[in-house]
Design a protein around this motif. Structure first.
Motif, PDB file in Angstrom:
ATOM      1  N   LEU A   1       0.660  -2.466  -1.772  1.00  0.00           N
ATOM      2  CA  LEU A   1       1.790  -1.898  -2.653  1.00  0.00           C
ATOM      3  C   LEU A   1       1.785   0.209  -2.344  1.00  0.00           C
ATOM      4  N   THR A   2       3.045   0.432  -1.848  1.00  0.00           N
ATOM      5  CA  THR A   2       3.307   1.745  -1.952  1.00  0.00           C
ATOM      6  C   THR A   2       4.234   2.860  -3.422  1.00  0.00           C
TER       7      THR A   2
ATOM      8  N   ASN B   1      -0.026   8.823  -8.127  1.00  0.00           N
ATOM      9  CA  ASN B   1       0.921   9.472  -7.456  1.00  0.00           C
ATOM     10  C   ASN B   1       1.811   9.034  -6.452  1.00  0.00           C
ATOM     11  N   PRO B   2       2.542   9.108  -6.250  1.00  0.00           N
ATOM     12  CA  PRO B   2       4.134   8.955  -5.250  1.00  0.00           C
ATOM     13  C   PRO B   2       3.416   9.244  -4.124  1.00  0.00           C
ATOM     14  N   GLY B   3       2.911   8.144  -3.233  1.00  0.00           N
ATOM     15  CA  GLY B   3       2.550   7.810  -1.855  1.00  0.00           C
ATOM     16  C   GLY B   3       1.393   7.014  -2.504  1.00  0.00           C
ATOM     17  N   GLY B   4       0.975   6.865  -3.438  1.00  0.00           N
ATOM     18  CA  GLY B   4      -0.401   5.642  -3.449  1.00  0.00           C
ATOM     19  C   GLY B   4      -0.330   4.664  -3.662  1.00  0.00           C
ATOM     20  N   ARG B   5      -1.193   3.967  -3.275  1.00  0.00           N
ATOM     21  CA  ARG B   5      -0.969   2.837  -2.521  1.00  0.00           C
ATOM     22  C   ARG B   5      -2.459   1.835  -3.291  1.00  0.00           C
ATOM     23  N   VAL B   6      -1.668   0.400  -3.005  1.00  0.00           N
ATOM     24  CA  VAL B   6      -2.361  -0.912  -4.270  1.00  0.00           C
ATOM     25  C   VAL B   6      -2.738  -1.580  -3.391  1.00  0.00           C
ATOM     26  N   LEU B   7      -3.930  -2.150  -2.915  1.00  0.00           N
ATOM     27  CA  LEU B   7      -4.377  -3.365  -2.522  1.00  0.00           C
ATOM     28  C   LEU B   7      -3.885  -4.251  -3.477  1.00  0.00           C
ATOM     29  N   LEU B   8      -3.372  -5.634  -3.476  1.00  0.00           N
ATOM     30  CA  LEU B   8      -3.208  -6.405  -4.587  1.00  0.00           C
ATOM     31  C   LEU B   8      -3.254  -8.162  -3.930  1.00  0.00           C
ATOM     32  N   VAL B   9      -4.420  -8.742  -4.230  1.00  0.00           N
ATOM     33  CA  VAL B   9      -3.997  -9.793  -4.157  1.00  0.00           C
ATOM     34  C   VAL B   9      -3.903 -10.757  -5.442  1.00  0.00           C
TER      35      VAL B   9
END
Length: 216
Positions: A213-214, A145-153
């Motif tokens: 990532l946002t 969703n807009p504003g959703g966040r992902v922690l990416l390694v």
């Protein structure tokens, strides 16, 4: 990276990518997502990752996607949980709260019509060859969703072996994700000789990177 490659890896127990410990970047950086405890977390290509236990301990529900039924069965067996199994579109959903693990090809996840405010990727992007990464990034954008966040390694190295984990450096992460996400570097770890591949002479360096990532 056809499906049979991953099925064979799990069937032959060649799962060196599986970590027995909780990923240190997850522990150190998850706070940057600002996630409320009850938010469901999307975990692509989840395998039987113990990181999902940690997310559940923080109060999150977990929606994992995994091609191999062996990996999913192992996850629940090791957690001493007996899941329900039922069809869910193109997937089979293995469910025992707070976990829903979808057995099937993550690249068909659109078909479920679901969207998320949180996602965690430790070993999905780096499991894909370069030709598949743009489609993965686009799918992750559609699922957030807009504003959703992902922690990416991700990892970066100079090994020549054409197998995962593939090197995905900061420049490539920005190329892949900046069209749809704001990209912030949270951590950079240079493992050096502590890494077994460096120690074995397979590569001269092995670095880990953690990004937030946002979704725009």
């Amino acid at each position: 990276m056809e499906p049979h490659f991953w099925h064979q890896r799990w069937q032959s127990a060649r799962i060196g990518f599986h970590q027995r410990e909780i990923n240190p970047h997850l522990r150190a950086c998850w706070q940057h997502t600002g996630a409320p405890p009850n938010t469901e977390v999307l975990v692509p290509l989840c395998g039987k990752s113990r990181d999902m236990y940690w997310l559940a301990e923080q109060g999150h529900a977990v929606a994992g996607f995994e091609l191999s039924p062996l990996a999913i069965a192992d996850f629940f067996a090791e957690a001493k949980l007996t899941p329900k199994r039922e069809p869910s579109g193109l997937f089979v959903c293995w469910q025992h709260e707070p976990f829903r693990l979808y057995e099937g090809d993550f690249f068909h996840a659109d078909a479920l019509g679901r969207q998320f405010d949180l996602a965690y990727d430790r070993a999905a992007l780096i499991a894909l060859p370069a030709t598949m990464r743009p489609a993965y990034a686009a799918l992750l954008a559609r699922l957030n969703n807009p504003g959703g966040r992902v922690l990416l390694v991700t990892v970066d190295h100079d090994a020549q072996a054409p197998s995962p984990p593939f090197a995905v450096n900061e420049a490539e992460v920005r190329t892949l994700f900046e069209p749809c996400f704001e990209v912030a570097l949270l951590a950079h770890l240079e493992e050096g000789a502590r890494n077994r591949r460096v120690a074995a002479g397979e590569c001269t360096f092995f670095d880990e990177w953690c990004f937030l990532l946002t979704r725009r």
